[in-house]
Design a protein around this motif. Structure first.
Motif, PDB file in Angstrom:
ATOM      1  N   ARG A   1       3.737  11.376  -0.864  1.00 30.68           N
ATOM      2  CA  ARG A   1       2.530  10.784  -1.469  1.00 30.68           C
ATOM      3  C   ARG A   1       2.260  10.736  -3.023  1.00 30.68           C
ATOM      4  NH1 ARG A   1      -2.263   9.493   1.421  1.00 30.68           N
ATOM      5  NH2 ARG A   1      -1.501  10.989   3.119  1.00 30.68           N
TER       6      ARG A   1
ATOM      7  N   ARG B   1       0.715  -1.245  -0.028  1.00 33.74           N
ATOM      8  CA  ARG B   1       0.108   0.024  -0.007  1.00 33.74           C
ATOM      9  C   ARG B   1       0.920   1.349   0.094  1.00 33.74           C
ATOM     10  NH1 ARG B   1      -4.349  -0.206   4.846  1.00 33.74           N
ATOM     11  NH2 ARG B   1      -4.559   1.937   4.135  1.00 33.74           N
ATOM     12  N   SER B   2       0.303   2.377  -0.523  1.00 32.30           N
ATOM     13  CA  SER B   2       1.159   3.546  -0.665  1.00 32.30           C
ATOM     14  C   SER B   2       1.553   4.068   0.718  1.00 32.30           C
ATOM     15  CB  SER B   2       0.295   4.591  -1.211  1.00 32.30           C
ATOM     16  OG  SER B   2      -0.162   4.396  -2.638  1.00 32.30           O
TER      17      SER B   2
ATOM     18  N   GLU C   1      -4.581  -0.076  -7.590  1.00 30.15           N
ATOM     19  CA  GLU C   1      -4.760   1.297  -6.673  1.00 30.15           C
ATOM     20  C   GLU C   1      -4.714   0.976  -5.295  1.00 30.15           C
ATOM     21  OE1 GLU C   1      -8.362   3.607  -7.081  1.00 30.15           O
ATOM     22  OE2 GLU C   1      -8.051   3.825  -9.303  1.00 30.15           O
ATOM     23  N   SER C   2      -3.967   1.685  -4.361  1.00 28.43           N
ATOM     24  CA  SER C   2      -3.645   1.483  -3.153  1.00 28.43           C
ATOM     25  C   SER C   2      -5.053   1.514  -2.323  1.00 28.43           C
ATOM     26  CB  SER C   2      -2.974   2.459  -2.512  1.00 28.43           C
ATOM     27  OG  SER C   2      -2.532   2.269  -1.211  1.00 28.43           O
ATOM     28  N   SER C   3      -5.414   0.473  -1.356  1.00 27.58           N
ATOM     29  CA  SER C   3      -6.472   0.764  -0.539  1.00 27.58           C
ATOM     30  C   SER C   3      -6.316   1.888   0.821  1.00 27.58           C
ATOM     31  CB  SER C   3      -6.799  -0.520   0.304  1.00 27.58           C
ATOM     32  OG  SER C   3      -5.731  -0.977   1.045  1.00 27.58           O
ATOM     33  N   CYS C   4      -7.412   2.515   0.992  1.00 25.73           N
ATOM     34  CA  CYS C   4      -7.224   3.404   1.952  1.00 25.73           C
ATOM     35  C   CYS C   4      -7.621   2.828   3.461  1.00 25.73           C
ATOM     36  CB  CYS C   4      -8.465   4.488   1.790  1.00 25.73           C
ATOM     37  SG  CYS C   4      -8.267   5.280   0.146  1.00 25.73           S
ATOM     38  N   GLY C   5      -7.536   3.968   4.386  1.00 25.93           N
ATOM     39  CA  GLY C   5      -7.970   3.401   5.743  1.00 25.93           C
ATOM     40  C   GLY C   5      -6.407   3.250   6.523  1.00 25.93           C
TER      41      GLY C   5
ATOM     42  N   GLU D   1       1.942   8.070  -5.760  1.00 23.99           N
ATOM     43  CA  GLU D   1       0.853   7.900  -6.800  1.00 23.99           C
ATOM     44  C   GLU D   1       0.992   8.093  -8.035  1.00 23.99           C
ATOM     45  OE1 GLU D   1      -2.037   6.586  -5.352  1.00 23.99           O
ATOM     46  OE2 GLU D   1      -0.770   6.656  -3.650  1.00 23.99           O
TER      47      GLU D   1
END
Length: 216
Positions: free
Chosen positions: A34, A22-23, A48-52, A38
């Protein structure tokens, strides 16, 4: 930071993206911004990188089955990392993750159990929390393996032995037990956050029974 070092860092960040990190993990490990991460992700085949927020080892290792998976990875990681107690060795995480995936598949005849399979970000979290001393190592004199449990988890018994004991339990449907009562107790334990393995051991039934009871 020199131009050469900056170039090496960018190359390594790109490698991490390609490996599936993940990012937020790439940024934490490399210091690359960041925006740059990206942009690199957009120009690659990586998803795409997941969030949270990231998880924790305590959250990941809730069941005996999960503890076995984490142990397989961590034993390999400790052999490959230079100073696993002091820093996160990302190269070693990548290499140990490959070893872990091979072991996971080999134990299941080439199949994958998505319910317990760790992804590469999970293994980075486990390496991070091992460095932070949030995982404790224990030795099982019965089966002769070392295993790991979260330090705040009260259960310190061997996950492999526990899984084998659960699998050897007779079926609740064949022992004349009050099925309705067993199901009610299983539901209570599930609501308390216990895993199916822990429920099965507490009730003296098999993990298959727990799954059947809670699916009714």
């Amino acid at each position: 930071m020199s131009q050469a070092a900056s170039s090496d860092t960018i190359i390594f960040a790109r490698k991490m993206i390609g490996a599936g990190f993940r990012s937020v993990v790439v940024r934490n490990s490399t210091g690359v911004s960041r925006k740059i991460i990206e942009n690199m992700r957009k120009n690659s085949d990586a998803p795409e990188s997941s969030c949270g927020p990231l998880s924790s080892a305590e959250t990941l290792i809730k069941s005996n089955a999960a503890a076995v998976e984490a142990t397989i990875f961590l034993l390999s990681y400790r052999q490959l990392a230079m100073k696993p107690e002091e820093e996160i060795d990302v190269e070693a995480v990548i290499a140990a993750f490959d070893v872990y995936q091979d072991a996971h598949g080999a134990a299941r005849g080439g199949k994958v159990d998505e319910t317990v399979l760790l992804d590469i970000n999970d293994t980075w979290v486990i390496a991070r929390d091992y460095r932070s001393a949030e995982l404790s190592e224990h030795y099982c004199g019965h089966c002769g393996i070392s295993f790991f449990r979260p330090v705040r988890l009260s259960q310190k018994s061997c996950p492999l032995c526990q899984l084998q004991d659960v699998e050897d339990q007779p079926s609740a449907f064949d022992t004349g037990l009050n099925i309705a009562h067993v199901r009610d107790e299983a539901l209570k334990m599930r609501n308390w956050g216990q895993s199916d393995d822990e429920i099965a051991r507490s009730l003296g039934v098999s993990s298959d029974d727990v799954e059947k009871l809670l699916s009714q």
